[in-house]
Design a protein around this motif. Structure first.
Motif, PDB file in Angstrom:
ATOM      1  N   ALA A 127       0.764  -1.199   0.122  1.00  0.00           N
ATOM      2  CA  ALA A 127      -0.100  -0.135  -0.041  1.00  0.00           C
ATOM      3  C   ALA A 127       0.901   1.380   0.004  1.00  0.00           C
ATOM      4  N   ASP A 128       0.480   2.081  -0.781  1.00  0.00           N
ATOM      5  CA  ASP A 128       1.143   3.535  -0.748  1.00  0.00           C
ATOM      6  C   ASP A 128       0.428   4.708  -0.097  1.00  0.00           C
ATOM      7  N   ALA A 129       0.774   4.991   1.023  1.00  0.00           N
ATOM      8  CA  ALA A 129       0.088   6.077   1.815  1.00  0.00           C
ATOM      9  C   ALA A 129      -0.285   7.398   0.955  1.00  0.00           C
ATOM     10  N   SER A 130       0.819   7.662   0.141  1.00  0.00           N
ATOM     11  CA  SER A 130       0.675   8.927  -0.435  1.00  0.00           C
ATOM     12  C   SER A 130      -0.391   9.009  -1.427  1.00  0.00           C
ATOM     13  N   ALA A 131      -0.852   7.794  -1.939  1.00  0.00           N
ATOM     14  CA  ALA A 131      -2.061   7.404  -2.923  1.00  0.00           C
ATOM     15  C   ALA A 131      -3.407   7.494  -2.052  1.00  0.00           C
ATOM     16  N   GLY A 132      -3.171   7.153  -0.844  1.00  0.00           N
ATOM     17  CA  GLY A 132      -4.404   7.130   0.077  1.00  0.00           C
ATOM     18  C   GLY A 132      -4.652   8.701   0.302  1.00  0.00           C
ATOM     19  N   SER A 133      -3.757   9.326   0.270  1.00  0.00           N
ATOM     20  CA  SER A 133      -4.265  10.868   0.763  1.00  0.00           C
ATOM     21  C   SER A 133      -5.131  11.494  -0.205  1.00  0.00           C
ATOM     22  N   ARG A 134      -5.352  11.250  -1.474  1.00  0.00           N
ATOM     23  CA  ARG A 134      -6.466  11.684  -2.267  1.00  0.00           C
ATOM     24  C   ARG A 134      -7.581  10.951  -2.056  1.00  0.00           C
ATOM     25  N   LEU A 135      -7.707   9.832  -1.642  1.00  0.00           N
ATOM     26  CA  LEU A 135      -8.803   9.189  -1.336  1.00  0.00           C
ATOM     27  C   LEU A 135      -9.587   9.732  -0.121  1.00  0.00           C
ATOM     28  N   LEU A 152      -5.946   3.880   1.306  1.00  0.00           N
ATOM     29  CA  LEU A 152      -6.563   4.810   2.405  1.00  0.00           C
ATOM     30  C   LEU A 152      -6.250   4.127   3.704  1.00  0.00           C
ATOM     31  N   ILE A 153      -6.328   3.035   4.103  1.00  0.00           N
ATOM     32  CA  ILE A 153      -5.950   2.380   5.526  1.00  0.00           C
ATOM     33  C   ILE A 153      -4.546   2.707   5.806  1.00  0.00           C
TER      34      ILE A 153
END
Length: 169
Positions: free
Chosen positions: A70-78, A161-162
């Motif tokens: 998982a990529d936390a930076s990609a989750g920031s947009r979600l 996201l998680i």
């Protein structure tokens, strides 16, 4: 008030309008539909799309595999989907409870927030797997929940996201 003449005029007006629409349709078909619209294609351009259909379909990752990478930076947009009702700051409840430290936290454990009784069906703690299942479809995991979120179908998005929520805690 409604005599025979008024009724006759109303029917004539309806028939006249119908006739105008039918004539308009006929004229538009004559102008915009080519005469050979039903004919077969004269030639075919190969775009390689048939080759792509023959390729092996890409299997979607399971949540466990997606959570490992998982990529936390990609989750920031979600996070923007959650931000309307939740906050990441500890102690700041909104429409929903704050999500600071929610990963592996006991379910319905935020003091001062009035939870719906449906959350007791989700389990004991918000593990990443339980959070993923809840984010997939909140009403399926906890029927009767007051959370009106339609769900997030992609396992990769849920994992990102998680991971973002966990990294911000």
């Amino acid at each position: 008030m409604f005599d025979t003449m008024v009724l006759t005029k109303a029917v004539a007006a309806f028939c006249g309008a119908l006739l105008i629409f039918l004539l308009g349709n006929w004229a538009a078909s004559g102008l915009y539909v080519p005469g050979n619209a039903g004919a077969e294609q004269a030639f075919i351009i190969d775009t390689g799309a048939d080759d792509a259909d023959d390729a092996e379909p890409v299997a979607e990752l399971s949540f466990e595999e997606a959570y490992e990478i998982a990529d936390a930076s990609a989750g920031s947009r979600l996070w923007s989907q959650c931000r309307a009702c939740h906050a990441l700051e500890e102690g700041r409840n909104g429409v929903g409870p704050y999500l600071h430290g929610v990963v592996n936290r006991e379910i319905a454990a935020v003091d001062g927030f009035n939870y719906s009784g449906a959350l007791s069906q989700a389990g004991d703690a918000w593990t990443p797997e339980v959070l993923s299942e809840f984010l997939l479809n909140p009403n399926a995991l906890t029927p009767g929940t007051s959370m009106s979120y339609r769900g997030m179908p992609s396992a990769e998005d849920r994992a990102n996201l998680i991971a973002y929520i966990e990294s911000e805690s």
